[in-house]
Scaffold this motif. Structure first.
Motif, PDB file in Angstrom:
ATOM      1  N   VAL A  55       0.837  -1.208   0.000  1.00 11.98           N
ATOM      2  CA  VAL A  55       0.000   0.000   0.000  1.00 11.98           C
ATOM      3  C   VAL A  55       0.868   1.254   0.000  1.00 11.98           C
ATOM      4  CG1 VAL A  55      -1.694   1.347   1.296  1.00 11.98           C
ATOM      5  CG2 VAL A  55      -1.942  -1.140   1.132  1.00 11.98           C
ATOM      6  N   VAL A  56       1.877   1.282   0.858  1.00 16.29           N
ATOM      7  CA  VAL A  56       2.752   2.456   0.949  1.00 16.29           C
ATOM      8  C   VAL A  56       3.514   2.672  -0.360  1.00 16.29           C
ATOM      9  CG1 VAL A  56       4.807   3.395   2.082  1.00 16.29           C
ATOM     10  CG2 VAL A  56       2.998   2.369   3.452  1.00 16.29           C
ATOM     11  N   SER A  57       4.001   1.584  -0.956  1.00 15.11           N
ATOM     12  CA  SER A  57       4.763   1.704  -2.206  1.00 15.11           C
ATOM     13  C   SER A  57       3.896   2.254  -3.329  1.00 15.11           C
ATOM     14  CB  SER A  57       5.336   0.337  -2.606  1.00 15.11           C
ATOM     15  OG  SER A  57       6.302  -0.090  -1.675  1.00 15.11           O
ATOM     16  N   PHE A  58       2.675   1.750  -3.437  1.00 10.11           N
ATOM     17  CA  PHE A  58       1.809   2.233  -4.518  1.00 10.11           C
ATOM     18  C   PHE A  58       1.182   3.582  -4.202  1.00 10.11           C
ATOM     19  CE2 PHE A  58       2.120  -1.960  -6.455  1.00 10.11           C
ATOM     20  CZ  PHE A  58       2.184  -1.588  -7.795  1.00 10.11           C
ATOM     21  N   GLN A  59       1.117   3.927  -2.931  1.00  5.62           N
ATOM     22  CA  GLN A  59       0.713   5.294  -2.601  1.00  5.62           C
ATOM     23  C   GLN A  59       1.761   6.268  -3.129  1.00  5.62           C
ATOM     24  OE1 GLN A  59      -0.110   6.077   1.572  1.00  5.62           O
ATOM     25  NE2 GLN A  59       0.358   8.238   1.321  1.00  5.62           N
ATOM     26  N   GLY A  60       3.041   5.923  -2.932  1.00  6.63           N
ATOM     27  CA  GLY A  60       4.113   6.747  -3.473  1.00  6.63           C
ATOM     28  C   GLY A  60       4.087   6.782  -4.987  1.00  6.63           C
ATOM     29  N   ALA A  61       3.771   5.628  -5.613  1.00  8.88           N
ATOM     30  CA  ALA A  61       3.675   5.571  -7.076  1.00  8.88           C
ATOM     31  C   ALA A  61       2.549   6.467  -7.572  1.00  8.88           C
ATOM     32  CB  ALA A  61       3.425   4.135  -7.516  1.00  8.88           C
ATOM     33  N   PHE A  62       1.425   6.432  -6.892  1.00 11.84           N
ATOM     34  CA  PHE A  62       0.275   7.262  -7.269  1.00 11.84           C
ATOM     35  C   PHE A  62       0.625   8.744  -7.190  1.00 11.84           C
ATOM     36  CE2 PHE A  62      -3.531   9.645  -5.962  1.00 11.84           C
ATOM     37  CZ  PHE A  62      -4.367   9.395  -7.052  1.00 11.84           C
ATOM     38  N   GLU A  63       1.221   9.138  -6.081  1.00  8.00           N
ATOM     39  CA  GLU A  63       1.575  10.549  -5.916  1.00  8.00           C
ATOM     40  C   GLU A  63       2.623  10.989  -6.930  1.00  8.00           C
ATOM     41  OE1 GLU A  63       2.661  10.631  -1.815  1.00  8.00           O
ATOM     42  OE2 GLU A  63       0.584  10.797  -1.107  1.00  8.00           O
ATOM     43  N   GLY A  64       3.529  10.063  -7.289  1.00  7.80           N
ATOM     44  CA  GLY A  64       4.527  10.384  -8.299  1.00  7.80           C
ATOM     45  C   GLY A  64       3.898  10.614  -9.654  1.00  7.80           C
ATOM     46  N   ILE A 202      -4.276   2.283  -9.876  1.00  2.00           N
ATOM     47  CA  ILE A 202      -3.508   2.354  -8.621  1.00  2.00           C
ATOM     48  C   ILE A 202      -4.342   2.980  -7.508  1.00  2.00           C
ATOM     49  CG2 ILE A 202      -1.503   3.422  -7.509  1.00  2.00           C
ATOM     50  CD1 ILE A 202       0.003   3.099 -10.149  1.00  2.00           C
ATOM     51  N   TYR A 203      -5.126   3.999  -7.847  1.00  2.00           N
ATOM     52  CA  TYR A 203      -5.957   4.632  -6.821  1.00  2.00           C
ATOM     53  C   TYR A 203      -6.994   3.648  -6.289  1.00  2.00           C
ATOM     54  CZ  TYR A 203      -8.636   8.141  -4.304  1.00  2.00           C
ATOM     55  OH  TYR A 203      -9.266   8.864  -3.309  1.00  2.00           O
ATOM     56  N   ASP A 204      -7.526   2.833  -7.176  1.00  2.00           N
ATOM     57  CA  ASP A 204      -8.464   1.799  -6.753  1.00  2.00           C
ATOM     58  C   ASP A 204      -7.775   0.816  -5.804  1.00  2.00           C
ATOM     59  OD1 ASP A 204     -10.010  -0.705  -6.747  1.00  2.00           O
ATOM     60  OD2 ASP A 204     -11.196   0.227  -8.323  1.00  2.00           O
ATOM     61  N   GLY A 226      -0.603  -3.059  14.758  1.00  3.64           N
ATOM     62  CA  GLY A 226      -0.870  -2.117  13.672  1.00  3.64           C
ATOM     63  C   GLY A 226      -2.146  -2.463  12.939  1.00  3.64           C
ATOM     64  N   GLN A 227      -2.496  -1.626  11.989  1.00  4.39           N
ATOM     65  CA  GLN A 227      -3.686  -1.824  11.174  1.00  4.39           C
ATOM     66  C   GLN A 227      -3.300  -1.814   9.690  1.00  4.39           C
ATOM     67  OE1 GLN A 227      -7.053  -2.298  12.199  1.00  4.39           O
ATOM     68  NE2 GLN A 227      -6.037  -2.665  14.165  1.00  4.39           N
ATOM     69  N   ILE A 228      -4.172  -2.353   8.862  1.00  3.30           N
ATOM     70  CA  ILE A 228      -3.934  -2.316   7.416  1.00  3.30           C
ATOM     71  C   ILE A 228      -4.166  -0.891   6.930  1.00  3.30           C
ATOM     72  CG2 ILE A 228      -4.596  -3.243   5.174  1.00  3.30           C
ATOM     73  CD1 ILE A 228      -5.709  -5.687   6.683  1.00  3.30           C
ATOM     74  N   LEU A 229      -3.194  -0.362   6.225  1.00  4.22           N
ATOM     75  CA  LEU A 229      -3.277   1.019   5.765  1.00  4.22           C
ATOM     76  C   LEU A 229      -4.200   1.143   4.557  1.00  4.22           C
ATOM     77  CD1 LEU A 229       0.517   1.980   5.947  1.00  4.22           C
ATOM     78  CD2 LEU A 229      -1.259   2.428   7.652  1.00  4.22           C
ATOM     79  N   THR A 230      -4.813   2.289   4.429  1.00  2.84           N
ATOM     80  CA  THR A 230      -5.614   2.607   3.252  1.00  2.84           C
ATOM     81  C   THR A 230      -5.314   4.039   2.859  1.00  2.84           C
ATOM     82  OG1 THR A 230      -7.833   2.550   2.279  1.00  2.84           O
ATOM     83  CG2 THR A 230      -7.631   3.413   4.535  1.00  2.84           C
ATOM     84  N   TYR A 231      -5.793   4.456   1.700  1.00  2.00           N
ATOM     85  CA  TYR A 231      -5.434   5.783   1.190  1.00  2.00           C
ATOM     86  C   TYR A 231      -6.657   6.453   0.591  1.00  2.00           C
ATOM     87  CZ  TYR A 231      -3.069   9.331  -1.703  1.00  2.00           C
ATOM     88  OH  TYR A 231      -2.658  10.504  -2.286  1.00  2.00           O
ATOM     89  N   LYS A 232      -6.908   7.654   1.040  1.00  2.00           N
ATOM     90  CA  LYS A 232      -7.965   8.477   0.466  1.00  2.00           C
ATOM     91  C   LYS A 232      -7.405   9.884   0.261  1.00  2.00           C
ATOM     92  CE  LYS A 232     -11.262   5.350   0.823  1.00  2.00           C
ATOM     93  NZ  LYS A 232     -11.874   4.725  -0.362  1.00  2.00           N
ATOM     94  N   ASN A 233      -7.725  10.465  -0.863  1.00  2.00           N
ATOM     95  CA  ASN A 233      -7.260  11.830  -1.139  1.00  2.00           C
ATOM     96  C   ASN A 233      -8.442  12.649  -1.639  1.00  2.00           C
ATOM     97  OD1 ASN A 233      -5.985  14.210  -2.177  1.00  2.00           O
ATOM     98  ND2 ASN A 233      -4.064  13.075  -2.270  1.00  2.00           N
ATOM     99  N   VAL A 238      -6.215  16.534  -7.265  1.00  2.00           N
ATOM    100  CA  VAL A 238      -5.925  15.115  -7.466  1.00  2.00           C
ATOM    101  C   VAL A 238      -7.083  14.440  -8.188  1.00  2.00           C
ATOM    102  CG1 VAL A 238      -5.593  12.902  -6.294  1.00  2.00           C
ATOM    103  CG2 VAL A 238      -4.351  14.924  -5.520  1.00  2.00           C
ATOM    104  N   LYS A 239      -8.312  14.743  -7.779  1.00  3.53           N
ATOM    105  CA  LYS A 239      -9.482  14.166  -8.434  1.00  3.53           C
ATOM    106  C   LYS A 239      -9.543  14.577  -9.906  1.00  3.53           C
ATOM    107  CE  LYS A 239     -12.334  13.855  -4.261  1.00  3.53           C
ATOM    108  NZ  LYS A 239     -13.574  14.304  -3.584  1.00  3.53           N
ATOM    109  N   ASP A 240      -9.153  15.814 -10.204  1.00  3.72           N
ATOM    110  CA  ASP A 240      -9.121  16.268 -11.601  1.00  3.72           C
ATOM    111  C   ASP A 240      -8.145  15.432 -12.417  1.00  3.72           C
ATOM    112  OD1 ASP A 240     -10.998  18.214 -11.184  1.00  3.72           O
ATOM    113  OD2 ASP A 240      -9.556  19.848 -10.933  1.00  3.72           O
ATOM    114  N   CYS A 241      -7.032  15.065 -11.798  1.00  6.74           N
ATOM    115  CA  CYS A 241      -6.011  14.268 -12.498  1.00  6.74           C
ATOM    116  C   CYS A 241      -6.466  12.827 -12.731  1.00  6.74           C
ATOM    117  CB  CYS A 241      -4.693  14.278 -11.716  1.00  6.74           C
ATOM    118  SG  CYS A 241      -3.777  15.830 -11.825  1.00  6.74           S
ATOM    119  N   LEU A 242      -7.522  12.398 -12.029  1.00  8.04           N
ATOM    120  CA  LEU A 242      -8.054  11.057 -12.253  1.00  8.04           C
ATOM    121  C   LEU A 242      -8.968  11.018 -13.475  1.00  8.04           C
ATOM    122  CD1 LEU A 242      -8.757   9.937  -8.585  1.00  8.04           C
ATOM    123  CD2 LEU A 242      -7.042   9.001 -10.127  1.00  8.04           C
ATOM    124  N   GLU A 243      -9.316  12.184 -13.990  1.00 10.34           N
ATOM    125  CA  GLU A 243     -10.071  12.240 -15.238  1.00 10.34           C
ATOM    126  C   GLU A 243      -9.104  12.047 -16.400  1.00 10.34           C
ATOM    127  OE1 GLU A 243     -12.244  15.836 -15.526  1.00 10.34           O
ATOM    128  OE2 GLU A 243     -13.366  15.533 -13.666  1.00 10.34           O
TER     129      GLU A 243
END
Length: 307
Positions: A55-64, A202-204, A226-233, A238-243
């Motif tokens: 999750v953390v790795s693909f969160q970084g990939a998404f932001e990149g 990736i966002y999905d 710990g808990q399983i991490l999730t990601y919401k933005n 960011v939402k515009d970039c998902l279009e």
């Protein structure tokens, strides 16, 4: 002598044999139980750590990828020449992901579990494809940057007064030649298309992988760890970039490359064409709390028999 013999205790099989055996057996059972339980807890912790690494790795990939798309968002038309000119050399921090897919083997469902087999984020081939496509995309952006570092200065040197974006195709070819510019345009179109599609995929993943992982990890027994991490933005940009970007004019590109339009469509096919970002529905807080409670109870029941 007789008095001494009378004082001698009579043999008691229950006390002398059965009780010691039961006590020893119980101690052994408790020891084995404790070891097995600890192994179970350690396995849950390991799975939790693996899941969070992904999750953390693909969160970084998404932001990149978001940082890359921001540089040309809203600047593209359907014209391939304009698109290539509008996307300049991009400085970004996106890096490849180097994670072992085998670590996610705990996600693989039983063949008889038809419902779990339909869960896309328990499908290792899909996760692996996402990882490979992302890593290749980073290579493509890097290669395109190398081309841009050579091509753009050549064009500016000759046509500095007009700028790159306003130049006609013949003038650009005069500066760099078809053999240099067409591969540059090819890389641009692939990068734009794959960036659009992978951002949604990736966002999905980072948003919904938690639900899939909870089916396979006993989070209730390791919640102190710990808990399983999730990601919401919720950022509007960011939402515009998902279009997705404006669709490419394949007919025009076909003329430039002198190849059939179908060939180009197949070349830029990503496999993610049907993906579209849909804004999550706003749920009633009470209904959502009830749903979450039922889900927690269902998962507790599922992981109750850990042995």
């Amino acid at each position: 002598m007789k008095a001494i013999l009378e004082l001698k205790q009579e043999s008691n099989p229950v006390k002398d044999y059965i009780y010691p055996f039961l006590i020893t057996s119980l101690a052994a059972f408790l020891g084995l139980f404790s070891v097995k339980y600890q192994k179970y807890i350690d396995a849950q912790k390991e799975k939790l750590e693996v899941a969070n690494n992904w999750v953390v790795s693909f969160q970084g990939a998404f932001e990149g990828l978001i940082s890359i798309k921001r540089t040309y968002k809203g600047k593209l038309s359907d014209d391939p020449l304009q698109r290539t000119s509008a996307v300049q050399e991009i400085i970004h921090s996106a890096t490849k992901i180097d994670l072992d897919l085998g670590g996610l083997s705990f996600l693989v469902p039983e063949k008889s579990d038809t419902e779990a087999l339909e869960d896309k984020w328990r499908s290792l081939p899909r996760i692996n494809s996402m990882k490979k496509n992302y890593n290749f995309l980073i290579e493509v952006w890097g290669k395109r940057n190398l081309h841009a570092a050579i091509i753009i200065p050549k064009i500016i040197k000759v046509h500095a007064e007009n700028g790159v974006a306003d130049m006609s195709y013949p003038k650009i070819i005069e500066c760099v030649g078809q053999e240099e510019f067409l591969p540059y345009m090819d890389l641009t179109e692939y990068a734009i298309k794959m960036t659009d599609d992978l951002l949604i995929e990736i966002y999905d993943f980072v948003s919904n992988f938690e639900k899939s992982a909870k089916e396979c990890i006993d989070i209730f027994r390791v919640r102190s760890y710990g808990q399983i991490l999730t990601y919401k933005n919720e950022n509007a940009e960011v939402k515009d970039c998902l279009e997705k970007s404006p669709a490419l004019d394949y007919a025009h590109l076909s003329q430039l490359f002198n190849v059939p339009e179908e060939h180009l469509r197949a070349k830029y096919h990503t496999g993610y064409e049907d993906l579209v970002y849909v804004e999550p529905e706003v749920k009633d807080p009470i209904e959502e709390n009830i749903h979450n409670f039922k889900e927690r109870e269902r998962l507790k029941k599922k992981h109750r028999k850990w042995w």
